[in-house]
Scaffold this motif. Structure first.
Motif, PDB file in Angstrom:
ATOM      1  N   ILE A 237       0.857  -1.189   0.000  1.00 34.82           N
ATOM      2  CA  ILE A 237       0.000   0.000   0.000  1.00 34.82           C
ATOM      3  C   ILE A 237       0.891   1.236   0.000  1.00 34.82           C
ATOM      4  O   ILE A 237       1.788   1.376   0.833  1.00 34.82           O
ATOM      5  N   MET A 238       0.651   2.136  -0.966  1.00 32.23           N
ATOM      6  CA  MET A 238       1.346   3.413  -1.026  1.00 32.23           C
ATOM      7  C   MET A 238       0.299   4.513  -0.916  1.00 32.23           C
ATOM      8  O   MET A 238      -0.899   4.230  -0.807  1.00 32.23           O
ATOM      9  N   ALA A 239       0.733   5.754  -0.943  1.00 35.68           N
ATOM     10  CA  ALA A 239      -0.208   6.875  -0.878  1.00 35.68           C
ATOM     11  C   ALA A 239       0.130   7.897  -1.944  1.00 35.68           C
ATOM     12  O   ALA A 239       1.300   8.241  -2.141  1.00 35.68           O
ATOM     13  N   LEU A 240      -0.906   8.363  -2.627  1.00 31.39           N
ATOM     14  CA  LEU A 240      -0.791   9.415  -3.634  1.00 31.39           C
ATOM     15  C   LEU A 240      -1.337  10.697  -3.019  1.00 31.39           C
ATOM     16  O   LEU A 240      -2.418  10.688  -2.416  1.00 31.39           O
ATOM     17  N   THR A 241      -0.614  11.796  -3.161  1.00 30.34           N
ATOM     18  CA  THR A 241      -1.027  13.038  -2.520  1.00 30.34           C
ATOM     19  C   THR A 241      -0.975  14.202  -3.497  1.00 30.34           C
ATOM     20  O   THR A 241      -0.251  14.171  -4.493  1.00 30.34           O
ATOM     21  N   CYS A 242      -1.730  15.240  -3.187  1.00 33.19           N
ATOM     22  CA  CYS A 242      -1.573  16.525  -3.861  1.00 33.19           C
ATOM     23  C   CYS A 242      -1.552  17.599  -2.785  1.00 33.19           C
ATOM     24  O   CYS A 242      -2.250  17.492  -1.769  1.00 33.19           O
ATOM     25  N   ALA A 243      -0.732  18.620  -2.992  1.00 33.74           N
ATOM     26  CA  ALA A 243      -0.554  19.635  -1.960  1.00 33.74           C
ATOM     27  C   ALA A 243      -0.253  20.985  -2.602  1.00 33.74           C
ATOM     28  O   ALA A 243       0.309  21.066  -3.692  1.00 33.74           O
ATOM     29  N   ALA A 244      -0.643  22.040  -1.887  1.00 33.27           N
ATOM     30  CA  ALA A 244      -0.392  23.406  -2.350  1.00 33.27           C
ATOM     31  C   ALA A 244      -0.504  24.352  -1.164  1.00 33.27           C
ATOM     32  O   ALA A 244      -1.135  24.023  -0.150  1.00 33.27           O
ATOM     33  N   PRO A 245       0.097  25.529  -1.276  1.00 30.34           N
ATOM     34  CA  PRO A 245      -0.109  26.534  -0.226  1.00 30.34           C
ATOM     35  C   PRO A 245      -1.595  26.845  -0.077  1.00 30.34           C
ATOM     36  O   PRO A 245      -2.333  26.896  -1.060  1.00 30.34           O
ATOM     37  N   SER A 246      -2.014  27.054   1.150  1.00 31.01           N
ATOM     38  CA  SER A 246      -3.438  27.259   1.424  1.00 31.01           C
ATOM     39  C   SER A 246      -3.984  28.524   0.766  1.00 31.01           C
ATOM     40  O   SER A 246      -5.183  28.596   0.474  1.00 31.01           O
ATOM     41  N   TYR A 247      -3.126  29.505   0.499  1.00 29.55           N
ATOM     42  CA  TYR A 247      -3.629  30.719  -0.145  1.00 29.55           C
ATOM     43  C   TYR A 247      -3.921  30.482  -1.626  1.00 29.55           C
ATOM     44  O   TYR A 247      -4.679  31.240  -2.243  1.00 29.55           O
ATOM     45  N   LEU A 248      -3.345  29.410  -2.206  1.00 30.86           N
ATOM     46  CA  LEU A 248      -3.622  29.065  -3.597  1.00 30.86           C
ATOM     47  C   LEU A 248      -4.798  28.097  -3.718  1.00 30.86           C
ATOM     48  O   LEU A 248      -5.624  28.220  -4.626  1.00 30.86           O
ATOM     49  N   ILE A 249      -4.831  27.103  -2.831  1.00 31.37           N
ATOM     50  CA  ILE A 249      -5.884  26.086  -2.858  1.00 31.37           C
ATOM     51  C   ILE A 249      -6.567  26.048  -1.492  1.00 31.37           C
ATOM     52  O   ILE A 249      -6.059  25.417  -0.551  1.00 31.37           O
ATOM     53  N   HIS A 260     -11.470  14.633  -4.973  1.00 32.69           N
ATOM     54  CA  HIS A 260     -12.218  13.620  -5.704  1.00 32.69           C
ATOM     55  C   HIS A 260     -11.494  13.241  -6.993  1.00 32.69           C
ATOM     56  O   HIS A 260     -11.459  12.061  -7.383  1.00 32.69           O
ATOM     57  N   GLN A 261     -10.893  14.228  -7.651  1.00 31.81           N
ATOM     58  CA  GLN A 261     -10.111  13.964  -8.860  1.00 31.81           C
ATOM     59  C   GLN A 261      -8.882  13.117  -8.525  1.00 31.81           C
ATOM     60  O   GLN A 261      -8.477  12.257  -9.305  1.00 31.81           O
ATOM     61  N   LEU A 262      -8.285  13.387  -7.360  1.00 33.67           N
ATOM     62  CA  LEU A 262      -7.125  12.607  -6.936  1.00 33.67           C
ATOM     63  C   LEU A 262      -7.496  11.144  -6.722  1.00 33.67           C
ATOM     64  O   LEU A 262      -6.731  10.240  -7.087  1.00 33.67           O
ATOM     65  N   ALA A 263      -8.659  10.896  -6.145  1.00 34.10           N
ATOM     66  CA  ALA A 263      -9.125   9.521  -5.940  1.00 34.10           C
ATOM     67  C   ALA A 263      -9.299   8.808  -7.279  1.00 34.10           C
ATOM     68  O   ALA A 263      -8.960   7.625  -7.417  1.00 34.10           O
ATOM     69  N   MET A 264      -9.799   9.523  -8.279  1.00 34.31           N
ATOM     70  CA  MET A 264      -9.944   8.934  -9.611  1.00 34.31           C
ATOM     71  C   MET A 264      -8.574   8.664 -10.242  1.00 34.31           C
ATOM     72  O   MET A 264      -8.387   7.652 -10.925  1.00 34.31           O
ATOM     73  N   LEU A 265      -7.622   9.546  -9.992  1.00 39.60           N
ATOM     74  CA  LEU A 265      -6.263   9.348 -10.503  1.00 39.60           C
ATOM     75  C   LEU A 265      -5.660   8.083  -9.893  1.00 39.60           C
ATOM     76  O   LEU A 265      -5.018   7.291 -10.606  1.00 39.60           O
ATOM     77  N   ALA A 266      -5.848   7.884  -8.606  1.00 42.26           N
ATOM     78  CA  ALA A 266      -5.317   6.691  -7.951  1.00 42.26           C
ATOM     79  C   ALA A 266      -5.918   5.434  -8.575  1.00 42.26           C
ATOM     80  O   ALA A 266      -5.215   4.435  -8.803  1.00 42.26           O
ATOM     81  N   SER A 267      -7.208   5.462  -8.874  1.00 45.99           N
ATOM     82  CA  SER A 267      -7.868   4.325  -9.519  1.00 45.99           C
ATOM     83  C   SER A 267      -7.283   4.069 -10.893  1.00 45.99           C
ATOM     84  O   SER A 267      -7.060   2.919 -11.293  1.00 45.99           O
ATOM     85  N   ASP A 268      -6.997   5.140 -11.646  1.00 43.38           N
ATOM     86  CA  ASP A 268      -6.398   4.993 -12.970  1.00 43.38           C
ATOM     87  C   ASP A 268      -5.008   4.347 -12.878  1.00 43.38           C
ATOM     88  O   ASP A 268      -4.651   3.499 -13.686  1.00 43.38           O
ATOM     89  N   ILE A 269      -4.231   4.763 -11.881  1.00 45.86           N
ATOM     90  CA  ILE A 269      -2.890   4.202 -11.720  1.00 45.86           C
ATOM     91  C   ILE A 269      -2.961   2.732 -11.333  1.00 45.86           C
ATOM     92  O   ILE A 269      -2.206   1.901 -11.852  1.00 45.86           O
ATOM     93  N   GLU A 270      -3.868   2.396 -10.438  1.00 40.57           N
ATOM     94  CA  GLU A 270      -4.045   0.984 -10.060  1.00 40.57           C
ATOM     95  C   GLU A 270      -4.439   0.121 -11.258  1.00 40.57           C
ATOM     96  O   GLU A 270      -4.028  -1.042 -11.363  1.00 40.57           O
ATOM     97  N   SER A 271      -5.204   0.705 -12.181  1.00 35.57           N
ATOM     98  CA  SER A 271      -5.650  -0.053 -13.350  1.00 35.57           C
ATOM     99  C   SER A 271      -4.511  -0.365 -14.320  1.00 35.57           C
ATOM    100  O   SER A 271      -4.677  -1.178 -15.239  1.00 35.57           O
ATOM    101  N   LEU A 272      -3.355   0.273 -14.125  1.00 36.24           N
ATOM    102  CA  LEU A 272      -2.198  -0.006 -14.985  1.00 36.24           C
ATOM    103  C   LEU A 272      -1.593  -1.374 -14.678  1.00 36.24           C
ATOM    104  O   LEU A 272      -0.718  -1.840 -15.401  1.00 36.24           O
ATOM    105  N   GLY A 273      -2.030  -1.986 -13.569  1.00 27.17           N
ATOM    106  CA  GLY A 273      -1.516  -3.311 -13.219  1.00 27.17           C
ATOM    107  C   GLY A 273      -0.176  -3.284 -12.530  1.00 27.17           C
ATOM    108  O   GLY A 273       0.643  -4.195 -12.685  1.00 27.17           O
ATOM    109  N   VAL A 274       0.061  -2.238 -11.749  1.00 25.27           N
ATOM    110  CA  VAL A 274       1.345  -2.096 -11.049  1.00 25.27           C
ATOM    111  C   VAL A 274       1.377  -2.967  -9.802  1.00 25.27           C
ATOM    112  O   VAL A 274       0.361  -3.362  -9.274  1.00 25.27           O
TER     113      VAL A 274
END
Length: 274
Positions: A237-249, A260-274
């Motif tokens: 099990i690994m973790a995928l993250t996204c981060a930014a300064p709070s004044y930007l995001i 929610h987009q990040l969760a979909m990205l993780a699903s896409d990466i898992e589907s690569l069969g890694v």
């Protein structure tokens, strides 16, 4: 934390900082090797150059034992000795091991283009992390084309309890695995543990409801981040993250859209069969 009988892979990796994990009365467990690795781990706790007394304090090992370990590790090329300061620092042998791990990590290679596109679209730093005891370690970090903030170098360690990466990992493992980690964290944080536990419990609720975890200024008051677990085919099990300064995001934008987009990205990466 007591050294309970441990059998599953996720539990074999679970320990408080500086404390080796081993089943009781395990004849296959090499105590000397464990102590040697603990000496190397001491250099990941902030200081880049340490004396035997420093290492003894950080690891809890007797100073004569530390002296034998540092001598041996220096002979093997994993430490170098500064005669003027009478202290040690990590040598190139450790770097070679770390590079071999990262360069051969299949998920890192396959996920890069997906992470690059996500970083470009969201203007956020995107990281891939794995676990080391009570920390998460960056094995990859991708930035948007015009951003220079939040450059997280490969090998950077993050605390599990307060970061979205650590929380995502924590939420993805079994109840038994979380119990081992809870015990280690309680021993590590002492009076501060209830506050850390509250944040982890809140993340569990978010993960159950939304499929992601957040850290809104809890690791760094100026940084907002989201994290989701990635399950590899070998059970890691690994973790995928996204981060930014709070004044930007702002936190609201992260929770309502980007996470929610990040969760979909993780699903896409898992589907690569890694």
């Amino acid at each position: 934390m007591t050294k309970a009988q441990i059998t599953s892979p996720e539990l074999l990796a679970a320990s408080g900082d500086g404390e080796p994990v081993k089943p009781e009365k395990d004849r296959k467990f090499v105590e000397a090797l464990s102590r040697g690795l603990d000496v190397l781990r001491a250099f990941s706790q902030g200081s880049v150059i340490l004396g035997n007394q420093d290492i003894s304090r950080l690891t809890g090992l007797p100073k004569p034992t530390v002296s034998r370990m540092t001598y041996t590790l220096t002979k093997l090329g994993y430490l170098s000795y500064n005669a003027q300061l009478e202290k040690y620092q990590l040598s190139s042998g450790v770097l070679a091991l770390g590079y071999a791990y990262v360069s051969n990590l299949k998920v890192r290679q396959l996920a890069k283009p997906y992470m690059d596109e996500f970083a470009r679209q969201t203007n956020m730093s995107v990281g891939l992390t794995c676990r080391d005891r009570l920390h998460m370690i960056y094995v990859e970090n991708r930035l948007p084309p015009e951003a220079s903030l939040l450059r997280m170098d490969i090998g950077l360690k993050l605390p599990m309890a307060t970061t979205s990466a650590g929380r995502a990992y924590y939420c993805a493992i079994s109840d038994k695995g979380r119990k081992v980690i809870d015990d280690a964290m309680e021993a590590k944080y002492g009076d501060a543990w209830p506050e850390k536990r509250e944040g982890l419990e809140r993340s569990m609720e978010d993960f159950k409801q939304y499929g992601f975890c957040l850290s809104l200024g809890e690791w760094d008051r100026n940084i907002n981040s989201a994290g989701v677990p990635i399950h590899l085919q070998d059970g890691t099990i690994m973790a995928l993250t996204c981060a930014a300064p709070s004044y930007l995001i702002p936190g609201e934008k992260l929770r309502d859209s980007i996470a929610h987009q990040l969760a979909m990205l993780a699903s896409d990466i898992e589907s690569l069969g890694v």
